[in-house]
Design a protein around this motif. Structure first.
Motif, PDB file in Angstrom:
ATOM      1  N   GLY A 197       0.828  -1.189   0.000  1.00 56.26           N
ATOM      2  CA  GLY A 197       0.000   0.000   0.000  1.00 56.26           C
ATOM      3  C   GLY A 197       0.870   1.249   0.000  1.00 56.26           C
ATOM      4  O   GLY A 197       2.059   1.193   0.307  1.00 56.26           O
ATOM      5  N   PRO A 198       0.301   2.391  -0.359  1.00 56.04           N
ATOM      6  CA  PRO A 198       1.068   3.646  -0.351  1.00 56.04           C
ATOM      7  C   PRO A 198       1.575   3.984   1.044  1.00 56.04           C
ATOM      8  O   PRO A 198       0.880   3.769   2.034  1.00 56.04           O
ATOM      9  CB  PRO A 198       0.043   4.679  -0.833  1.00 56.04           C
ATOM     10  CG  PRO A 198      -0.993   3.898  -1.581  1.00 56.04           C
ATOM     11  CD  PRO A 198      -1.064   2.588  -0.870  1.00 56.04           C
ATOM     12  N   GLN A 199       2.797   4.523   1.113  1.00 53.43           N
ATOM     13  CA  GLN A 199       3.397   4.957   2.370  1.00 53.43           C
ATOM     14  C   GLN A 199       3.513   6.470   2.352  1.00 53.43           C
ATOM     15  O   GLN A 199       4.061   7.044   1.413  1.00 53.43           O
ATOM     16  CB  GLN A 199       4.772   4.329   2.554  1.00 53.43           C
ATOM     17  CG  GLN A 199       4.745   2.806   2.654  1.00 53.43           C
ATOM     18  CD  GLN A 199       4.009   2.323   3.884  1.00 53.43           C
ATOM     19  OE1 GLN A 199       4.251   2.781   4.994  1.00 53.43           O
ATOM     20  NE2 GLN A 199       3.092   1.387   3.687  1.00 53.43           N
ATOM     21  N   PHE A 200       3.055   7.103   3.415  1.00 55.68           N
ATOM     22  CA  PHE A 200       3.038   8.553   3.512  1.00 55.68           C
ATOM     23  C   PHE A 200       4.447   9.126   3.580  1.00 55.68           C
ATOM     24  O   PHE A 200       5.270   8.664   4.369  1.00 55.68           O
ATOM     25  CB  PHE A 200       2.237   8.958   4.751  1.00 55.68           C
ATOM     26  CG  PHE A 200       2.283  10.415   5.081  1.00 55.68           C
ATOM     27  CD1 PHE A 200       3.049  10.881   6.127  1.00 55.68           C
ATOM     28  CD2 PHE A 200       1.539  11.324   4.348  1.00 55.68           C
ATOM     29  CE1 PHE A 200       3.083  12.221   6.455  1.00 55.68           C
ATOM     30  CE2 PHE A 200       1.564  12.678   4.665  1.00 55.68           C
ATOM     31  CZ  PHE A 200       2.347  13.124   5.720  1.00 55.68           C
ATOM     32  N   ILE A 201       4.700  10.156   2.757  1.00 56.19           N
ATOM     33  CA  ILE A 201       6.006  10.823   2.773  1.00 56.19           C
ATOM     34  C   ILE A 201       5.895  12.225   3.367  1.00 56.19           C
ATOM     35  O   ILE A 201       6.576  12.561   4.329  1.00 56.19           O
ATOM     36  CB  ILE A 201       6.614  10.938   1.357  1.00 56.19           C
ATOM     37  CG1 ILE A 201       6.601   9.597   0.624  1.00 56.19           C
ATOM     38  CG2 ILE A 201       8.048  11.456   1.457  1.00 56.19           C
ATOM     39  CD1 ILE A 201       7.081   9.696  -0.826  1.00 56.19           C
ATOM     40  N   PHE A 202       5.035  13.049   2.758  1.00 53.73           N
ATOM     41  CA  PHE A 202       4.883  14.443   3.194  1.00 53.73           C
ATOM     42  C   PHE A 202       3.436  14.886   3.029  1.00 53.73           C
ATOM     43  O   PHE A 202       2.700  14.375   2.193  1.00 53.73           O
ATOM     44  CB  PHE A 202       5.703  15.401   2.317  1.00 53.73           C
ATOM     45  CG  PHE A 202       7.171  15.418   2.571  1.00 53.73           C
ATOM     46  CD1 PHE A 202       8.041  14.898   1.633  1.00 53.73           C
ATOM     47  CD2 PHE A 202       7.690  15.969   3.736  1.00 53.73           C
ATOM     48  CE1 PHE A 202       9.402  14.908   1.846  1.00 53.73           C
ATOM     49  CE2 PHE A 202       9.056  15.997   3.966  1.00 53.73           C
ATOM     50  CZ  PHE A 202       9.918  15.458   3.008  1.00 53.73           C
ATOM     51  N   GLN A 203       3.077  15.895   3.846  1.00 47.76           N
ATOM     52  CA  GLN A 203       1.836  16.612   3.632  1.00 47.76           C
ATOM     53  C   GLN A 203       2.114  18.107   3.728  1.00 47.76           C
ATOM     54  O   GLN A 203       2.818  18.551   4.638  1.00 47.76           O
ATOM     55  CB  GLN A 203       0.772  16.235   4.651  1.00 47.76           C
ATOM     56  CG  GLN A 203      -0.543  16.946   4.414  1.00 47.76           C
ATOM     57  CD  GLN A 203      -1.181  17.430   5.690  1.00 47.76           C
ATOM     58  OE1 GLN A 203      -0.873  16.943   6.774  1.00 47.76           O
ATOM     59  NE2 GLN A 203      -2.063  18.391   5.595  1.00 47.76           N
ATOM     60  N   TYR A 204       1.566  18.845   2.783  1.00 53.49           N
ATOM     61  CA  TYR A 204       1.687  20.298   2.780  1.00 53.49           C
ATOM     62  C   TYR A 204       0.296  20.917   2.761  1.00 53.49           C
ATOM     63  O   TYR A 204      -0.621  20.407   2.098  1.00 53.49           O
ATOM     64  CB  TYR A 204       2.476  20.790   1.576  1.00 53.49           C
ATOM     65  CG  TYR A 204       3.958  20.722   1.793  1.00 53.49           C
ATOM     66  CD1 TYR A 204       4.636  19.511   1.681  1.00 53.49           C
ATOM     67  CD2 TYR A 204       4.682  21.852   2.161  1.00 53.49           C
ATOM     68  CE1 TYR A 204       5.994  19.432   1.914  1.00 53.49           C
ATOM     69  CE2 TYR A 204       6.046  21.788   2.393  1.00 53.49           C
ATOM     70  CZ  TYR A 204       6.690  20.575   2.273  1.00 53.49           C
ATOM     71  OH  TYR A 204       8.029  20.504   2.510  1.00 53.49           O
TER      72      TYR A 204
END
Lengths: 110, 115
Positions: B42-49
């Motif tokens: 599954g997708p892994q979180f890197i960044f949120q802006y």
């Protein structure tokens, strides 16, 4: 940390029903999402649960029990085009990011 | 209305090189998140802006960096590429601000191959 578990693979026959279970242990809870992802494509939103109970959207339904850390996605009247990976994702409280499970690959056979 | 757009679609780089991936959110969306998806996971979180400020960072090394521009588009930069960086990089935008769960709309992704 976040721990989200779902089965790796499921196979079903066209026209049948399949239930994909998801269990989660997260630091806080701000909602649970189900996404569909066809091979080589981006995930597309299917459903969102934040309160306990069943949410129905056409052939797809999603259930949530917060006390049990459990959700399921129910796919009814399966069609060949439903063959895809189904991702369970949790939004921890006060944190916007989504924590995804590894996905369940559903194969629909004629 | 246009959905989330990402460029390039595919990219092949050599170990040690640098890469910049670009994302344009849906018009009106101020939140942009980046995810890495390795094949079979599954997708892994890197960044949120949000509003041009970093609001969250996943468990990725400092080789990964990002920024958001005044028009809310975003760039993800990866330095000193490793073979393990080969993955599908997904950008997602949302109307919901941080702290509120909301539907995230994903772009088609950039397939990065490091050789």
């Amino acid at each position: 940390g976040q721990n989200i578990d779902q089965p790796t693979e499921m196979t079903a026959t066209e026209g049948a029903i399949v239930q994909i279970n998801c269990t989660y242990q997260t630091s806080g809870f701000n909602g649970l999402f189900w996404y569909q992802q066809h091979a080589g494509e981006a995930p597309t939103f299917l459903s969102y649960n934040v309160l306990d109970g069943l949410e129905e959207k056409g052939r797809f339904s999603s259930f949530l029990s917060r006390s049990k850390g459990y959700s399921y996605l129910l796919l009814k009247e399966l069609q060949m085009k439903d063959s895809a990976s189904y991702l369970c994702a949790v939004s921890p409280s006060n944190d916007y990011k989504l924590s995804f499970g590894a996905g369940t690959t559903v194969t629909v056979r004629a | 209305d246009a959905g989330v757009t990402q460029s390039p679609t595919h990219l092949i780089k050599t170990r040690g090189q640098h890469v910049t991936l670009r994302c344009s959110p849906i018009s009106g969306h101020k939140s942009v998140s980046w995810y890495q998806q390795v094949l079979g996971q599954g997708p892994q979180f890197i960044f949120q802006y949000y509003e041009k400020e970093e609001r969250g960072r996943g468990n990725f090394p400092d080789r990964f960096s990002a920024r958001q521009f005044p028009n809310y588009s975003s760039e993800l930069n990866v330095n000193a590429l490793l073979l393990g960086d080969s993955a599908l990089y997904l950008c997602a935008s949302s109307l919901a601000p941080p702290g509120l769960a909301g539907e995230q709309y994903f772009g088609p992704g950039t397939r990065l191959t490091v050789t």
